[in-house]
Design a protein around this motif. Structure first.
Motif, PDB file in Angstrom:
ATOM      1  N   VAL A 160      33.105   1.753  29.181  1.00 29.49           N
ATOM      2  CA  VAL A 160      32.225   2.849  28.748  1.00 29.49           C
ATOM      3  C   VAL A 160      33.029   3.941  28.058  1.00 29.49           C
ATOM      4  O   VAL A 160      32.627   4.468  27.014  1.00 29.49           O
ATOM      5  N   MET A 161      34.181   4.288  28.630  1.00 35.65           N
ATOM      6  CA  MET A 161      35.009   5.340  28.016  1.00 35.65           C
ATOM      7  C   MET A 161      35.502   4.918  26.632  1.00 35.65           C
ATOM      8  O   MET A 161      35.552   5.739  25.707  1.00 35.65           O
ATOM      9  N   GLU A 162      35.851   3.657  26.466  1.00 36.78           N
ATOM     10  CA  GLU A 162      36.301   3.183  25.153  1.00 36.78           C
ATOM     11  C   GLU A 162      35.156   3.218  24.142  1.00 36.78           C
ATOM     12  O   GLU A 162      35.353   3.591  22.979  1.00 36.78           O
ATOM     13  N   ALA A 163      33.950   2.863  24.569  1.00 36.77           N
ATOM     14  CA  ALA A 163      32.794   2.924  23.668  1.00 36.77           C
ATOM     15  C   ALA A 163      32.500   4.365  23.265  1.00 36.77           C
ATOM     16  O   ALA A 163      32.175   4.639  22.098  1.00 36.77           O
ATOM     17  N   VAL A 164      32.627   5.295  24.190  1.00 37.90           N
ATOM     18  CA  VAL A 164      32.402   6.714  23.877  1.00 37.90           C
ATOM     19  C   VAL A 164      33.465   7.213  22.904  1.00 37.90           C
ATOM     20  O   VAL A 164      33.168   7.959  21.966  1.00 37.90           O
ATOM     21  N   ARG A 165      34.729   6.795  23.114  1.00 40.64           N
ATOM     22  CA  ARG A 165      35.793   7.203  22.177  1.00 40.64           C
ATOM     23  C   ARG A 165      35.512   6.690  20.763  1.00 40.64           C
ATOM     24  O   ARG A 165      35.667   7.426  19.783  1.00 40.64           O
ATOM     25  N   LYS A 166      35.100   5.430  20.637  1.00 43.65           N
ATOM     26  CA  LYS A 166      34.785   4.878  19.314  1.00 43.65           C
ATOM     27  C   LYS A 166      33.625   5.629  18.676  1.00 43.65           C
ATOM     28  O   LYS A 166      33.655   5.940  17.477  1.00 43.65           O
ATOM     29  N   HIS A 167      32.601   5.935  19.471  1.00 44.38           N
ATOM     30  CA  HIS A 167      31.455   6.678  18.952  1.00 44.38           C
ATOM     31  C   HIS A 167      31.888   8.059  18.464  1.00 44.38           C
ATOM     32  O   HIS A 167      31.466   8.510  17.389  1.00 44.38           O
ATOM     33  N   ASN A 168      32.732   8.729  19.248  1.00 40.44           N
ATOM     34  CA  ASN A 168      33.186  10.064  18.852  1.00 40.44           C
ATOM     35  C   ASN A 168      34.036  10.013  17.584  1.00 40.44           C
ATOM     36  O   ASN A 168      33.930  10.905  16.727  1.00 40.44           O
ATOM     37  N   ARG A 169      34.880   8.996  17.454  1.00 40.24           N
ATOM     38  CA  ARG A 169      35.679   8.870  16.224  1.00 40.24           C
ATOM     39  C   ARG A 169      34.785   8.696  15.005  1.00 40.24           C
ATOM     40  O   ARG A 169      34.995   9.330  13.961  1.00 40.24           O
ATOM     41  N   LYS A 170      33.763   7.854  15.123  1.00 39.94           N
ATOM     42  CA  LYS A 170      32.840   7.640  14.003  1.00 39.94           C
ATOM     43  C   LYS A 170      32.099   8.930  13.665  1.00 39.94           C
ATOM     44  O   LYS A 170      31.927   9.271  12.491  1.00 39.94           O
ATOM     45  N   GLN A 171      31.658   9.651  14.690  1.00 43.64           N
ATOM     46  CA  GLN A 171      30.928  10.900  14.458  1.00 43.64           C
ATOM     47  C   GLN A 171      31.814  11.944  13.791  1.00 43.64           C
ATOM     48  O   GLN A 171      31.364  12.670  12.902  1.00 43.64           O
ATOM     49  N   ILE A 172      33.060  12.053  14.199  1.00 45.71           N
ATOM     50  CA  ILE A 172      33.959  13.043  13.603  1.00 45.71           C
ATOM     51  C   ILE A 172      34.246  12.690  12.151  1.00 45.71           C
ATOM     52  O   ILE A 172      34.268  13.577  11.284  1.00 45.71           O
ATOM     53  N   LEU A 173      34.458  11.416  11.862  1.00 49.14           N
ATOM     54  CA  LEU A 173      34.662  11.019  10.466  1.00 49.14           C
ATOM     55  C   LEU A 173      33.414  11.301   9.624  1.00 49.14           C
ATOM     56  O   LEU A 173      33.519  11.764   8.484  1.00 49.14           O
ATOM     57  N   LEU A 174      32.245  11.051  10.172  1.00 47.95           N
ATOM     58  CA  LEU A 174      30.998  11.342   9.470  1.00 47.95           C
ATOM     59  C   LEU A 174      30.856  12.840   9.222  1.00 47.95           C
ATOM     60  O   LEU A 174      30.462  13.264   8.132  1.00 47.95           O
ATOM     61  N   LEU A 175      31.188  13.655  10.224  1.00 47.14           N
ATOM     62  CA  LEU A 175      31.107  15.110  10.049  1.00 47.14           C
ATOM     63  C   LEU A 175      32.066  15.600   8.964  1.00 47.14           C
ATOM     64  O   LEU A 175      31.706  16.452   8.149  1.00 47.14           O
ATOM     65  N   ALA A 176      33.286  15.067   8.967  1.00 40.02           N
ATOM     66  CA  ALA A 176      34.246  15.467   7.944  1.00 40.02           C
ATOM     67  C   ALA A 176      33.763  15.059   6.557  1.00 40.02           C
ATOM     68  O   ALA A 176      33.886  15.830   5.590  1.00 40.02           O
ATOM     69  N   VAL A 217      32.890  17.570   3.461  1.00 40.89           N
ATOM     70  CA  VAL A 217      33.524  17.460   2.143  1.00 40.89           C
ATOM     71  C   VAL A 217      32.465  17.319   1.053  1.00 40.89           C
ATOM     72  O   VAL A 217      32.556  17.963  -0.005  1.00 40.89           O
ATOM     73  N   ILE A 218      31.446  16.502   1.297  1.00 38.77           N
ATOM     74  CA  ILE A 218      30.404  16.288   0.287  1.00 38.77           C
ATOM     75  C   ILE A 218      29.643  17.578  -0.003  1.00 38.77           C
ATOM     76  O   ILE A 218      29.286  17.863  -1.151  1.00 38.77           O
ATOM     77  N   ILE A 219      29.389  18.369   1.010  1.00 42.74           N
ATOM     78  CA  ILE A 219      28.654  19.622   0.803  1.00 42.74           C
ATOM     79  C   ILE A 219      29.545  20.693   0.184  1.00 42.74           C
ATOM     80  O   ILE A 219      29.118  21.453  -0.691  1.00 42.74           O
ATOM     81  N   CYS A 220      30.811  20.754   0.595  1.00 47.83           N
ATOM     82  CA  CYS A 220      31.667  21.858   0.168  1.00 47.83           C
ATOM     83  C   CYS A 220      32.304  21.652  -1.206  1.00 47.83           C
ATOM     84  O   CYS A 220      32.653  22.640  -1.867  1.00 47.83           O
TER      85      CYS A 220
END
Length: 135
Positions: A58-74, A78-81
């Protein structure tokens, strides 16, 4: 009624002889290990290991999800700015500022700070709207 000395003598006469070497303790440990264990204690280590394996998955799945979300946010940031920075850099030029307005001069002087503030505001807004799991 028996006296204390009679009781002591009885205990000493009937005591179990215990040898001084380690063979006695080895035999005692061996016999203790031969005793049956309750079913609730027999599977305890296996249950703990299984729960730890599930928790790690579960912790590994949460880490992968958070990495994807952070890359999406970045990427969204960038696209907006990028268009905002391009507009601020190319359109606010000294030729644009032909008037004597103090506000326009202040905007021209502080344009990079304003663009940086806009970038941070966009990033803060996207982070507040994201579904990053907080642990």
């Amino acid at each position: 009624m028996k006296t204390e000395q009679d009781i002591r003598r009885f205990v000493q006469e009937n005591r179990i002889p215990v040898p001084k070497d380690s063979a006695f303790m080895d035999e005692l440990v061996r016999q203790i290990n031969l005793l049956p264990t309750p079913a609730s204690l027999a599977n305890r280590d296996a249950r703990i290991q299984e729960n730890l394996r599930i928790l790690n998955a579960v912790m590994e799945a949460v880490r992968k999800h958070n990495r994807k979300q952070i890359l999406l946010l970045a990427l969204v940031n960038v696209i907006i700015c990028i268009p905002i920075f391009c507009a601020g850099y190319f359109f606010i030029t000294p030729q644009f500022l032909t008037g004597d307005s103090l506000l326009i001069a202040l905007i021209f002087q502080w344009r990079y700070a304003l663009l940086g503030f806009i970038c941070i505001a966009v990033l803060a807004f996207t982070v507040s709207r994201s579904d990053i799991v907080r642990i």
